[in-house]
Design a protein around this motif. Sequence first.
Motif, PDB file in Angstrom:
ATOM      1  N   UNK A  90       0.822  -1.218   0.000  1.00  0.00           N
ATOM      2  CA  UNK A  90       0.000   0.000   0.000  1.00  0.00           C
ATOM      3  C   UNK A  90       0.851   1.262   0.000  1.00  0.00           C
ATOM      4  N   UNK A  91       1.991   1.199  -0.696  1.00  0.00           N
ATOM      5  CA  UNK A  91       2.937   2.322  -0.659  1.00  0.00           C
ATOM      6  C   UNK A  91       2.291   3.629  -1.127  1.00  0.00           C
ATOM      7  N   UNK A  92       1.490   3.545  -2.180  1.00  0.00           N
ATOM      8  CA  UNK A  92       0.878   4.764  -2.705  1.00  0.00           C
ATOM      9  C   UNK A  92      -0.064   5.381  -1.692  1.00  0.00           C
ATOM     10  N   UNK A  93      -0.871   4.551  -1.038  1.00  0.00           N
ATOM     11  CA  UNK A  93      -1.794   5.062  -0.019  1.00  0.00           C
ATOM     12  C   UNK A  93      -1.014   5.728   1.116  1.00  0.00           C
ATOM     13  N   UNK A 124      -4.150  -9.765   9.931  1.00  0.00           N
ATOM     14  CA  UNK A 124      -4.769  -8.443  10.114  1.00  0.00           C
ATOM     15  C   UNK A 124      -4.091  -7.400   9.222  1.00  0.00           C
ATOM     16  N   UNK A 125      -2.780  -7.493   9.092  1.00  0.00           N
ATOM     17  CA  UNK A 125      -2.086  -6.596   8.168  1.00  0.00           C
ATOM     18  C   UNK A 125      -2.637  -6.752   6.749  1.00  0.00           C
ATOM     19  N   UNK A 126      -2.925  -7.976   6.356  1.00  0.00           N
ATOM     20  CA  UNK A 126      -3.471  -8.218   5.021  1.00  0.00           C
ATOM     21  C   UNK A 126      -4.807  -7.491   4.840  1.00  0.00           C
ATOM     22  N   UNK A 127      -5.668  -7.534   5.860  1.00  0.00           N
ATOM     23  CA  UNK A 127      -6.949  -6.831   5.793  1.00  0.00           C
ATOM     24  C   UNK A 127      -6.741  -5.340   5.557  1.00  0.00           C
ATOM     25  N   UNK A 128      -5.862  -4.723   6.344  1.00  0.00           N
ATOM     26  CA  UNK A 128      -5.600  -3.290   6.196  1.00  0.00           C
ATOM     27  C   UNK A 128      -5.017  -2.992   4.817  1.00  0.00           C
ATOM     28  N   UNK A 129      -4.075  -3.812   4.398  1.00  0.00           N
ATOM     29  CA  UNK A 129      -3.436  -3.640   3.099  1.00  0.00           C
ATOM     30  C   UNK A 129      -4.458  -3.685   1.966  1.00  0.00           C
ATOM     31  N   UNK A 130      -5.357  -4.674   1.994  1.00  0.00           N
ATOM     32  CA  UNK A 130      -6.362  -4.805   0.938  1.00  0.00           C
ATOM     33  C   UNK A 130      -7.308  -3.620   0.917  1.00  0.00           C
ATOM     34  N   UNK A 131      -7.699  -3.143   2.083  1.00  0.00           N
ATOM     35  CA  UNK A 131      -8.569  -1.966   2.138  1.00  0.00           C
ATOM     36  C   UNK A 131      -7.858  -0.754   1.557  1.00  0.00           C
ATOM     37  N   UNK A 132      -6.604  -0.565   1.920  1.00  0.00           N
ATOM     38  CA  UNK A 132      -5.849   0.572   1.400  1.00  0.00           C
ATOM     39  C   UNK A 132      -5.705   0.499  -0.114  1.00  0.00           C
ATOM     40  N   UNK A 174      -7.653  -0.704  -2.123  1.00  0.00           N
ATOM     41  CA  UNK A 174      -8.952  -0.404  -2.722  1.00  0.00           C
ATOM     42  C   UNK A 174      -9.364   1.043  -2.486  1.00  0.00           C
ATOM     43  N   UNK A 175      -8.472   1.841  -1.889  1.00  0.00           N
ATOM     44  CA  UNK A 175      -8.777   3.248  -1.649  1.00  0.00           C
ATOM     45  C   UNK A 175      -9.641   3.504  -0.439  1.00  0.00           C
ATOM     46  N   UNK A 176      -9.628   2.595   0.520  1.00  0.00           N
ATOM     47  CA  UNK A 176     -10.479   2.692   1.705  1.00  0.00           C
ATOM     48  C   UNK A 176      -9.604   2.881   2.939  1.00  0.00           C
ATOM     49  N   UNK A 177      -9.878   3.921   3.716  1.00  0.00           N
ATOM     50  CA  UNK A 177      -9.133   4.163   4.943  1.00  0.00           C
ATOM     51  C   UNK A 177      -9.563   3.220   6.057  1.00  0.00           C
ATOM     52  N   UNK A 178      -8.691   3.054   7.048  1.00  0.00           N
ATOM     53  CA  UNK A 178      -8.950   2.128   8.152  1.00  0.00           C
ATOM     54  C   UNK A 178      -8.762   2.849   9.482  1.00  0.00           C
ATOM     55  N   UNK A 179      -9.813   2.848  10.278  1.00  0.00           N
ATOM     56  CA  UNK A 179      -9.782   3.379  11.635  1.00  0.00           C
ATOM     57  C   UNK A 179     -10.043   2.231  12.593  1.00  0.00           C
ATOM     58  N   UNK A 180      -9.478   2.310  13.794  1.00  0.00           N
ATOM     59  CA  UNK A 180      -9.789   1.311  14.821  1.00  0.00           C
ATOM     60  C   UNK A 180     -10.113   2.026  16.123  1.00  0.00           C
TER      61      UNK A 180
END
Length: 739
Positions: free
Chosen positions: A230-233, A321-329, A331-337
């Motif tokens: 997710x380098x670009x994100x 869990x890193x994979x989940x965050x990576x896939x969301x990023x 796809x252009x989706x931010x992640x908050x916890x």
Amino acid sequence: MSDWRSLPQPMLDALAAGWCHDPFAVLGPHRVSGGRVVRVFRPDAEAVDLLDRHGARVGPMRRVHDGGVFVAELPPSVRSYRLKIVHPDGSWSVVEDPYRFPSTLGELDLYLIREGAHEDLYRKLGAQPATLKGMRGTVFSVWAPNARRVSVVGNFNGWDGRRNIMRLHPGNGVWEIFLPGVGEGEPYKFEMLGPDGRLLPLKTDPMGQRFEPPPGNAALTWRSRYRWHDEEWMRERHGQTGLHQPMSVYEVHAGSWRRHEDGSWLGWREMAEALVRYVRKMGFTHVELLPVTEHPFDGSWGYQPTGMYAPTRRFGDPDDFRYLVDRLHRAGIGVLVDWVPAHFPRDEFALARFDGTALYEHEDPRRGEHADWGTLIYNFGRSEVINFLAASALYWIREFHIDGLRVDAVASMLYLDYSRKDGEWLPNIHGSNENLEAVAFLKELNIAIHRVGGTAHAEESTAWPGVSRPVEMNGLGFTYKWNMGWMNDTLAYMREEPVHRKYHHDKMTFGMVYAFDENFVLPLSHDEVVHGKGSLLGKMPGDDWQRFANLRAYYGFMFGHPGKKLLFMGGEFAQWREWDHDRALDWELLDQPRHAGVQRCVRDLNHLYRDVPALHQRDFEAGGFEWLDWNDRDASVFSWLRWDTEGGFVICVSNFTPVIRRDYRLGVPVAGDYRVLFNSDGADYGGSGVENAALISSESRGVLGREDSIVVTLPPLATVYLARVADRHEAGDSNAKQQ
């Protein structure tokens, strides 16, 4: 030589009993008069042989205590050694002696830990894979300044607390030991003698990064091998707060969003594929996860964490869990916890009285206990404790690429008398109720979060000033604050029967009195659909048709109102029942047209909100909002303008009665032709399909101080957005809905 006799019997007895406070002063290699000796404590050994580094036998070690203390002379030619342990059953193994390895904590590390200023604390304490003197193993470190003795225990030493007593750094209370040969996946805990010499319950590592499944609660040694994509994100998010960007947050509880057919949980990787597809389709910009930190009780939803550095093992390992965050990023989706620094549970295996004293909490229950929640309050006045918390926040942002932390229960941190009666709390040094130590902690925390590229969201329900204002402006420094007042007021209005709403009109307008005091998020969160409160749909009055119409109109009002948006899962398709963490959402409801219609309504609102700058660009500027008519009480109609930075605007109108209002005149800021962008009464959404003309031309007729006006039809229980045709490029043609 006779050095093995130089250890007094009390010292030998202490070693055998596990009472030795400073084992490194006794065990391992030591210079003595006339040479060097090696002392070993192996209560599991029948005999011990000393080997050189090549495995050649140097000689037998002499047992000098029946409990398992062995001693041998170390010849000058032998610079390094190993141990051959002969077990009572005749088997044997060759092992390294942990007491021959030096400390891995440098002077700077020890200084920063003592000062409570080590931002990389998670790279120093806990269980760290390491290679020392060519040997791979794990360094275990833990802060327990008041313990008389601390040992690491696990399968690797038979859970015998006498075997691997740790080295104490007396200047800061950190205990440490390197155990060669201990690799990944090993369960471990800490065994301690409290300051009174009593054996404490085994303690889980506060810095543990992975945990075993229940009923156990031991931490597991762990090394991440994940490669991010997710380098670009990450490059684009650096230094961005998103204040002028659209933010529509989909709040998710990982254990109950979706499940397998047999009721079992989805793993992080399974969830990633399904969640990315769904969130992209629905148009949300962010996903916010209820706490993912490890917690023992499912019913706490994660809000009583025992592992502030570990994604819960319920759904996979930390790299999953890193994979989940990576896939969301990607796809252009931010992640908050959600992140919980306000309190922690009383479980005896966790932080409560960690080293036999009130270490993480306050000793006095008037400062240290939450009676409402049955939990303990962190001691925000202790530098090591706030270092533990702040480093946890940075850990999630740095190591898991989390974009923002929603800080839970901020109000409980700010006020010393929070939910307390007279006599149940202690005032601060000025005699007032502000928790000055917590305030200082939150300010420093938010500065650090922003410095590493994250955002901070306060769940704060009081009138504390400047929650989302910069610290240099005497604010708390959060990026955003949840607008709990708006949520409570507007939901109270929506519960009223339409015929009575004119008497409660101010509940919908009052939020604009203070709308720009903070950077607000408008939350329709999980807290509003639990504990007997019912679902959002269930709060709406009237027959089924009116309930759905009310909910769609309310969503339209919310997306047109200044402030970022947050909606808890299930609300987007009007789930009937209250949320239950033990079961998946009722996705089968989407087979019913009205529920599918609400979902399409939320989807189109999200896309319109993202595509039209006037709906998000000036959320926190008074100049981005203007009432057309705030006081049409008898009709229960609200109308207003949203402006962008280029002078473009959207007209928003909500009619909260089931009456079709034809020939309703609205003043407009600019003469011209107008068209409908969105109509929550659209037939595609399950509404009645009351429409306006394709083009609505203004007239030179004044209304409420405006020279020009348009005449529209307001559908029943509906919100409508309109835009001037000349502003087509701002109108988001692909998402326009005129029904």
